[in-house]
Design a protein around this motif. Structure first.
Motif, PDB file in Angstrom:
ATOM      1  N   UNK A  74       0.784  -1.228   0.000  1.00 17.53           N
ATOM      2  CA  UNK A  74       0.000   0.000   0.000  1.00 17.53           C
ATOM      3  C   UNK A  74       0.815   1.276   0.000  1.00 17.53           C
ATOM      4  N   UNK A  75       1.960   1.291  -0.646  1.00 12.86           N
ATOM      5  CA  UNK A  75       2.823   2.478  -0.617  1.00 12.86           C
ATOM      6  C   UNK A  75       2.621   3.400  -1.824  1.00 12.86           C
ATOM      7  N   UNK A  76       1.855   2.981  -2.817  1.00 11.87           N
ATOM      8  CA  UNK A  76       1.555   3.854  -3.944  1.00 11.87           C
ATOM      9  C   UNK A  76       0.501   4.893  -3.543  1.00 11.87           C
ATOM     10  N   UNK A  77       0.460   5.994  -4.283  1.00 16.72           N
ATOM     11  CA  UNK A  77      -0.414   7.113  -3.916  1.00 16.72           C
ATOM     12  C   UNK A  77      -1.880   6.706  -3.831  1.00 16.72           C
ATOM     13  N   UNK A  78      -2.327   5.850  -4.715  1.00 21.05           N
ATOM     14  CA  UNK A  78      -3.752   5.491  -4.767  1.00 21.05           C
ATOM     15  C   UNK A  78      -4.075   4.188  -4.034  1.00 21.05           C
ATOM     16  N   UNK A  79      -3.104   3.627  -3.328  1.00 28.36           N
ATOM     17  CA  UNK A  79      -3.329   2.348  -2.642  1.00 28.36           C
ATOM     18  C   UNK A  79      -4.114   2.537  -1.343  1.00 28.36           C
ATOM     19  N   UNK A  80      -4.902   1.530  -1.037  1.00 23.41           N
ATOM     20  CA  UNK A  80      -5.579   1.450   0.261  1.00 23.41           C
ATOM     21  C   UNK A  80      -5.343   0.058   0.823  1.00 23.41           C
ATOM     22  N   UNK A  81      -4.886  -0.004   2.050  1.00 25.23           N
ATOM     23  CA  UNK A  81      -4.683  -1.302   2.694  1.00 25.23           C
ATOM     24  C   UNK A  81      -5.673  -1.445   3.852  1.00 25.23           C
ATOM     25  N   UNK A  82      -5.883  -2.669   4.268  1.00 21.14           N
ATOM     26  CA  UNK A  82      -6.820  -2.949   5.358  1.00 21.14           C
ATOM     27  C   UNK A  82      -6.038  -3.287   6.625  1.00 21.14           C
ATOM     28  N   UNK A  83      -6.319  -2.549   7.696  1.00 28.30           N
ATOM     29  CA  UNK A  83      -5.675  -2.818   8.981  1.00 28.30           C
ATOM     30  C   UNK A  83      -6.199  -4.125   9.580  1.00 28.30           C
ATOM     31  N   UNK A  91      -9.950   0.667   6.657  1.00 25.72           N
ATOM     32  CA  UNK A  91      -9.049   1.028   5.555  1.00 25.72           C
ATOM     33  C   UNK A  91      -7.995   2.037   6.001  1.00 25.72           C
ATOM     34  N   UNK A  92      -6.862   2.026   5.315  1.00 28.77           N
ATOM     35  CA  UNK A  92      -5.785   2.960   5.647  1.00 28.77           C
ATOM     36  C   UNK A  92      -5.031   3.342   4.377  1.00 28.77           C
ATOM     37  N   UNK A  93      -4.604   4.584   4.320  1.00 27.85           N
ATOM     38  CA  UNK A  93      -3.776   5.071   3.211  1.00 27.85           C
ATOM     39  C   UNK A  93      -2.291   5.050   3.568  1.00 27.85           C
ATOM     40  N   UNK A  94      -1.961   4.617   4.780  1.00 19.29           N
ATOM     41  CA  UNK A  94      -0.565   4.579   5.219  1.00 19.29           C
ATOM     42  C   UNK A  94       0.094   3.298   4.738  1.00 19.29           C
ATOM     43  N   UNK A  95       1.138   3.416   3.967  1.00 14.48           N
ATOM     44  CA  UNK A  95       1.850   2.254   3.456  1.00 14.48           C
ATOM     45  C   UNK A  95       2.692   1.586   4.533  1.00 14.48           C
ATOM     46  N   UNK A  96       3.036   0.343   4.274  1.00 14.92           N
ATOM     47  CA  UNK A  96       3.841  -0.443   5.207  1.00 14.92           C
ATOM     48  C   UNK A  96       5.085  -0.949   4.486  1.00 14.92           C
ATOM     49  N   UNK A  97       6.239  -0.732   5.109  1.00 16.29           N
ATOM     50  CA  UNK A  97       7.513  -1.251   4.595  1.00 16.29           C
ATOM     51  C   UNK A  97       7.984  -2.345   5.544  1.00 16.29           C
TER      52      UNK A  97
END
Length: 231
Positions: A79-88, A93-99
């Motif tokens: 979820x690190x791309x600008x338009x990505x959404x990840x699920x916590x 939903x979250x717009x914060x990417x994870x490395x």
């Protein structure tokens, strides 16, 4: 006292014992919890089943580094791309990417021995390793063995340490590679001496409680006259 041998060989292995959240470590050799988990998968022991798992945790474990492997890092993002959404984890939903940094051992080969006094248990495990109930993995589900974990005549009436000294080299020799003159071995010390490892299962894998065990490591000479053993 009998000893059961396992062959752990694969392009990627990871045996983490202190991993938290986005950082996934690996030890330099298979952990006891990881090896017991592999055997539990072969036997079809459910994650919540402590009664069937507990006898395996009483076995004494040793490891021989036939090929130590090379420590590598796998760099992963979600979820690190600008338009990505990840699920916590809570479903939001979250717009914060994870490395995530995930370490592993590349091209490693380990000879693992388990010592105990229950021959019937060893025979049951030996059958299951040859025809496992569930897929076997070298620490992570995606890290599959490149050679059979099962070893022909892998149950020997010999103490753990002596068997690790005498068993043939299990690694496939590379071009121009010579048989090692010595091996690093690690084995459990029942007398409370050695390095402390926090990988002794104390509960089912669903509960994930682990305790301490003591492990001693040393270099042992390896006879050049002992032939390589293939899969």
């Amino acid at each position: 006292m009998p000893t059961l041998l396992l062959r752990l060989v694969g392009p990627m292995q990871s045996w983490g014992t202190t991993s938290r959240f986005d950082q996934r470590d690996t030890g330099k050799e298979p952990s006891k919890s990881g090896v017991i988990g592999l055997i539990a998968a072969a036997l079809g022991i459910d994650r919540e089943n402590w009664n069937d798992l507990e006898p395996l945790t009483r076995l004494m474990m040793g490891v021989r580094h036939d090929r130590p492997g090379v420590l590598k890092r796998d760099y992963q993002t979600a979820g690190c791309a600008r338009d990505d959404t990840i699920i916590r984890a809570d479903g939001s939903p979250s717009k914060d990417g994870v490395v995530s940094s995930r370490f592993y051992l590349a091209d490693a080969a380990f000879l693992v021995g388990l010592e105990g006094n229950d021959c019937r248990l060893f025979e049951k495990v030996q059958i299951a390793l040859r025809n496992p109930c569930w897929p076997l993995a070298l620490g992570r589900k995606s890290y599959v063995p490149s050679e059979p974990v099962w070893i022909k005549d892998g149950i020997q009436e010999m103490p753990l340490r002596k068997l690790l000294e005498r068993w043939p080299w299990i690694a496939s020799a590379r071009k121009g590679e010579m048989t090692p003159e010595n091996f690093l071995i690690s084995y459990e010390s029942p007398y409370g001496s050695g390095i402390l490892r926090m990988d002794q299962p104390l509960s089912s894998f669903a509960e994930r409680r682990f305790g301490a065990r003591f492990v001693r490591s040393e270099l042992i000479p390896f006879s050049q006259g002992v032939a390589h053993v293939s899969a």
